[in-house]
Design a protein around this motif. Structure first.
Motif, mmCIF file in Angstrom:
data_model
loop_
_atom_site.group_PDB
_atom_site.id
_atom_site.type_symbol
_atom_site.label_atom_id
_atom_site.label_comp_id
_atom_site.label_asym_id
_atom_site.label_seq_id
_atom_site.Cartn_x
_atom_site.Cartn_y
_atom_site.Cartn_z
ATOM 1 N N LEU A 77 2.146 1.281 -3.792
ATOM 2 C CA LEU A 77 0.988 2.168 -4.023
ATOM 3 C C LEU A 77 -0.189 1.445 -4.689
ATOM 4 N N GLY A 91 -10.084 -0.086 3.130
ATOM 5 C CA GLY A 91 -10.658 0.332 1.849
ATOM 6 C C GLY A 91 -12.036 0.949 2.009
ATOM 7 N N TYR A 105 0.138 0.910 10.433
ATOM 8 C CA TYR A 105 -0.759 2.049 10.201
ATOM 9 C C TYR A 105 -1.051 2.763 11.522
ATOM 10 N N PRO A 108 -4.052 0.056 -3.951
ATOM 11 C CA PRO A 108 -5.145 0.317 -3.000
ATOM 12 C C PRO A 108 -5.287 -0.788 -1.964
ATOM 13 N N THR A 116 0.823 -1.219 0.000
ATOM 14 C CA THR A 116 0.000 0.000 0.000
ATOM 15 C C THR A 116 0.853 1.264 0.000
ATOM 16 N N ASN A 117 1.945 1.270 0.749
ATOM 17 C CA ASN A 117 2.718 2.503 0.927
ATOM 18 C C ASN A 117 3.940 2.625 0.024
ATOM 19 N N GLY A 141 -11.869 4.465 2.964
ATOM 20 C CA GLY A 141 -11.200 5.318 1.983
ATOM 21 C C GLY A 141 -9.737 5.589 2.233
ATOM 22 N N PHE A 142 -9.023 4.656 2.885
ATOM 23 C CA PHE A 142 -7.586 4.880 3.109
ATOM 24 C C PHE A 142 -6.829 4.940 1.787
ATOM 25 N N ASP A 143 -5.954 5.940 1.656
ATOM 26 C CA ASP A 143 -5.094 6.107 0.484
ATOM 27 C C ASP A 143 -3.799 6.721 0.987
ATOM 28 N N ALA A 144 -2.677 5.991 0.782
ATOM 29 C CA ALA A 144 -1.388 6.444 1.320
ATOM 30 C C ALA A 144 -0.956 7.792 0.752
ATOM 31 N N THR A 145 -1.542 8.201 -0.371
ATOM 32 C CA THR A 145 -1.153 9.483 -0.987
ATOM 33 C C THR A 145 -2.029 10.638 -0.529
ATOM 34 N N LYS A 146 -3.030 10.360 0.315
ATOM 35 C CA LYS A 146 -3.967 11.413 0.742
ATOM 36 C C LYS A 146 -3.959 11.576 2.258
#
Length: 451
Positions: A42, A390, A256, A44, A38-39, A393-398
């Motif tokens: 990248l 998911g 996390y 999802p 995920t990190n 709405g976890f997103d490593a870029t946000k």
């Protein structure tokens, strides 16, 4: 003092422990796969969870198949040793590939990791199942088996502490990002591969051509269904599966929690260092404890210790300080060490029960059935952790929202507490007490002496 013929040797204890070092390298690296995908890669979180679920189910299905194949095998160097060697080499290659980011788009990465994870699963099973089975064949003595269990626990504690203490700093020093992760795993396997060779060498006394009885050849599903009619084995499988599910949910959510709730990934290194002497002390005391109390009671104690952290997270959530959170992880790891090792201590008793009933222990198949349920539980935990992240709405870029932070807390607290509580049911239903186990071993000894 010279060891008697057939008695467990010190060199065999060491060899078994070295096998544990190698197996635990794979297990611990596996715990960071979700975070890496995920990190670093990248992908999802929900997609990662699905990849890990499907490939781990595939992995679990391999276990009884490979275990049965090993039971039926009879090569020049024995039943299980060839699998340990081949599986160990395969693990090294595929684990490095798992921590490599290919130059593909998202769809290409998903296909790549699905294939690599599946190949790793076959290699891991081929190495791990025979290694686990060796605990049942190296000795039938209750005390010797507890010593093997202690060595198994120590190898896990050493690797868990060592990797946790140096991982993040080493990744940074080796180049950081994808390159740093790949180089770290490569270094780990360069060190670990000799352990595979020494482990299989340590089994020469008990595993050579013709040394172990081969179960009657039956269709695989029929053979497996017979094993699964064995109540002790079913209880062990259910307990390890449910326990793995609970631990996997929290384990995959730990990084996390450190990064997005505590804002301090250094907690990983500190908890690894602090928990090491406690975990080692717990492992060293295990044989003495098991002499005095039933394994079921030990598991209940371990359950209570393991519940301290998730209950604290449920009650206090993000209000916990970094220091308090660190020590809660340490306490939880002590409970996990006791819980896991007490469950695995039941496996030889399940083998003895089967041998008394059927005349042949089906060691590989029983060991594989246990790892099958362990992996099903781990797959479920990985999938649920990814699914829950998911959904929110976890997103490593946000930016991480309050809702995501709360779900990370739930993954580390509430969901683990529920899983551990359910895992108590098969533990309480296990039918072999310490006295009953002694009686079974005495009957087996009388049978062996009468032949």
């Amino acid at each position: 003092m010279r060891k008697r013929e057939g008695e467990l040797r010190y060199s065999e204890l060491v060899a078994y422990g070295l096998g544990g070092v190698f197996i635990n390298l794979g297990i611990i690296c596996d715990q960071f796969s979700m975070y890496f995908l995920t990190n670093i890669a990248l992908i999802p979180a929900a997609v990662v969870g699905t990849i890990m679920l499907l490939t781990t189910i595939f992995d679990a299905i391999n276990d009884p198949i490979i275990g049965n194949m090993a039971d039926q095998c009879n090569t020049r160097i024995g039943k299980y040793r060839p699998y340990i060697i081949a599986g160990g080499v395969g693990m090294c290659i595929t684990m490095v590939l798992r921590f490599t980011v290919p130059p593909f788009n998202l769809a290409g990465k998903v296909v790549y990791y699905a294939i690599v994870f599946a190949l790793f699963s076959v290699a891991f099973t081929a190495c791990c199942v025979p290694w686990q089975a060796s605990m049942s064949i190296l000795s039938q003595d209750y005390h010797d088996r507890n010593l093997l269990l202690t060595v198994r626990s120590l190898s896990g504690a050493v690797m868990n502490a060592l990797i946790g203490a140096i991982l993040m700093q080493s990744v940074d020093k080796l180049g950081g990002g994808a390159v740093g992760w790949q180089r770290f795993v490569l270094c780990a396997w360069v060190i670990g591969l000799p352990c595979v060779y020494l482990c299989q060498r340590g089994m020469r006394r008990v595993d050579y051509q013709g040394s172990l009885a081969t179960p009657q050849k039956r269709p695989f599903l029929k053979q497996w269904s017979r094993v699964l009619k064995n109540k002790p084995v079913v209880c062990i499988c259910c307990a390890i599966g449910l326990c793995s599910l609970a631990q996997s949910i929290a384990g995959n959510g730990a990084m996390y929690y450190y990064q997005y709730v505590l804002h301090d990934t250094g907690v990983l290194a500190r908890t690894s260092v602090y928990s090491f002497p406690i975990a080692v002390g717990s492992a060293m005391l295990l044989p003495f404890v098991l002499k005095r109390i039933d394994k079921r009671y030990l598991m209940v104690i371990a359950f209570a210790i393991s519940m301290v952290r998730p209950v604290a997270l449920i009650m206090f959530g993000a209000r916990l300080s970094v220091s308090a959170a660190t020590w809660l992880v340490v306490i939880s790891r002590v409970g996990t060490v006791l819980f896991n090792n007490a469950i695995y201590a039941w496996v030889p008793e399940g083998v003895d029960f089967t041998r008394l009933r059927d005349g042949v222990g089906s060691i590989g198949l029983i060991s594989a059935s246990v790892t099958f349920m362990q992996k099903i539980g781990r797959a479920g935990g990985q999938w649920l952790a990814g699914l829950f992240l998911g959904i929110v709405g976890f997103d490593a870029t946000k930016v991480v929202t309050q809702r995501i932070s709360q779900e990370i807390l739930n993954i580390n607290g509430l969901y683990q507490a529920i899983g551990l509580t359910i895992a108590l049911i098969p533990i309480l239903l296990f039918p072999i007490s310490k006295a009953k186990g002694d009686e079974i071993r005495q009957q087996l000894e009388m049978q062996d002496n009468s032949k």
